[in-house]
Design a protein around this motif. Sequence first.
Motif, PDB file in Angstrom:
ATOM      1  N   VAL A 131       1.493 -36.728   3.897  1.00  0.00           N
ATOM      2  CA  VAL A 131       1.588 -36.289   5.461  1.00  0.00           C
ATOM      3  C   VAL A 131       1.185 -37.386   6.162  1.00  0.00           C
ATOM      4  N   GLN A 132       0.390 -38.402   5.889  1.00  0.00           N
ATOM      5  CA  GLN A 132      -0.053 -39.710   6.712  1.00  0.00           C
ATOM      6  C   GLN A 132       1.096 -40.759   6.559  1.00  0.00           C
ATOM      7  N   LYS A 133       1.860 -40.733   5.260  1.00  0.00           N
ATOM      8  CA  LYS A 133       2.652 -41.616   5.297  1.00  0.00           C
ATOM      9  C   LYS A 133       4.245 -41.306   6.012  1.00  0.00           C
ATOM     10  N   LEU A 134       4.319 -39.986   6.015  1.00  0.00           N
ATOM     11  CA  LEU A 134       5.752 -39.446   6.839  1.00  0.00           C
ATOM     12  C   LEU A 134       5.526 -39.474   8.264  1.00  0.00           C
ATOM     13  N   PHE A 135       4.166 -39.028   8.623  1.00  0.00           N
ATOM     14  CA  PHE A 135       4.160 -38.515  10.191  1.00  0.00           C
ATOM     15  C   PHE A 135       2.854 -39.732  10.872  1.00  0.00           C
TER      16      PHE A 135
END
Length: 256
Positions: A131-135
């Motif tokens: 999630v942190q990588k994508l958003f």
Amino acid sequence: MSITIQTVQTVWIDANPSFKRFHQRLLRCLTRLEAIACWEYQQELDEPCSLDIALSLLHDYLKNLSRPVNLIGHGTGGLLGLLYARKYPHRVKSLTLLGVGYHPAVDWQAHYYASRKLLPCSQNLVLAQMVQKLFGYQNRYNTKGLIKILQQDLKTSPSPHSLYQQVSLPTGGVIAPMMVCGGEHDSIIDFNSLSGWLSYFREYDVIWECPQGCHFFHFFFPDKTSRQIIKFWDSLAKLNVSSQTKVRKETCEQLS
């Protein structure tokens, strides 16, 4: 804006139904100036995971159109557009890829399964990291909701990766004019993955990196992204006019 099969000029390819909400802002911006048809594919739980099936269904749709079209897609949708443009170049006017690197099969699921192999931890913990990588940074509440979306995409996307294998596909471009877009802070498709396309570019191909953007840069910066895409499409229209003028001039010189 109503669209009929005869008037379709641009098709958005959506192969990640769970991510549909992240594309809507960009599509709303683009449809202010351009009518866009959306083609969607959802992998059923009882079906084999196959890009070939999705590609065949996409062809069933596009072969009914009366002219070559602009194809555009993010992630797996962009990958399908790339594979289609390679297989049926005469049906593609241009190709716009968002979040697709020059190793085109590499997507968020490839990163996810690689992390699952390396880290002896639960699925939810790895998904929280994704999630942190994508958003970019998200609070606990948003992270929990986005984890559910990623879990759904693991079930419904035709991405070829699994815990047992990560698939690679041939590098290379297409015959049609191509635009590739990425985010400056995208850790899935980083700068090297994006700039690798330059090896296959012609003079009319375009690469654009969204400042401060992550993998879903078009969700956070839809206006900025749409302006770049429209600019690319407009340049192709001018290119066609220039090419036609050159052909007419050469023909006249031959006849004189």
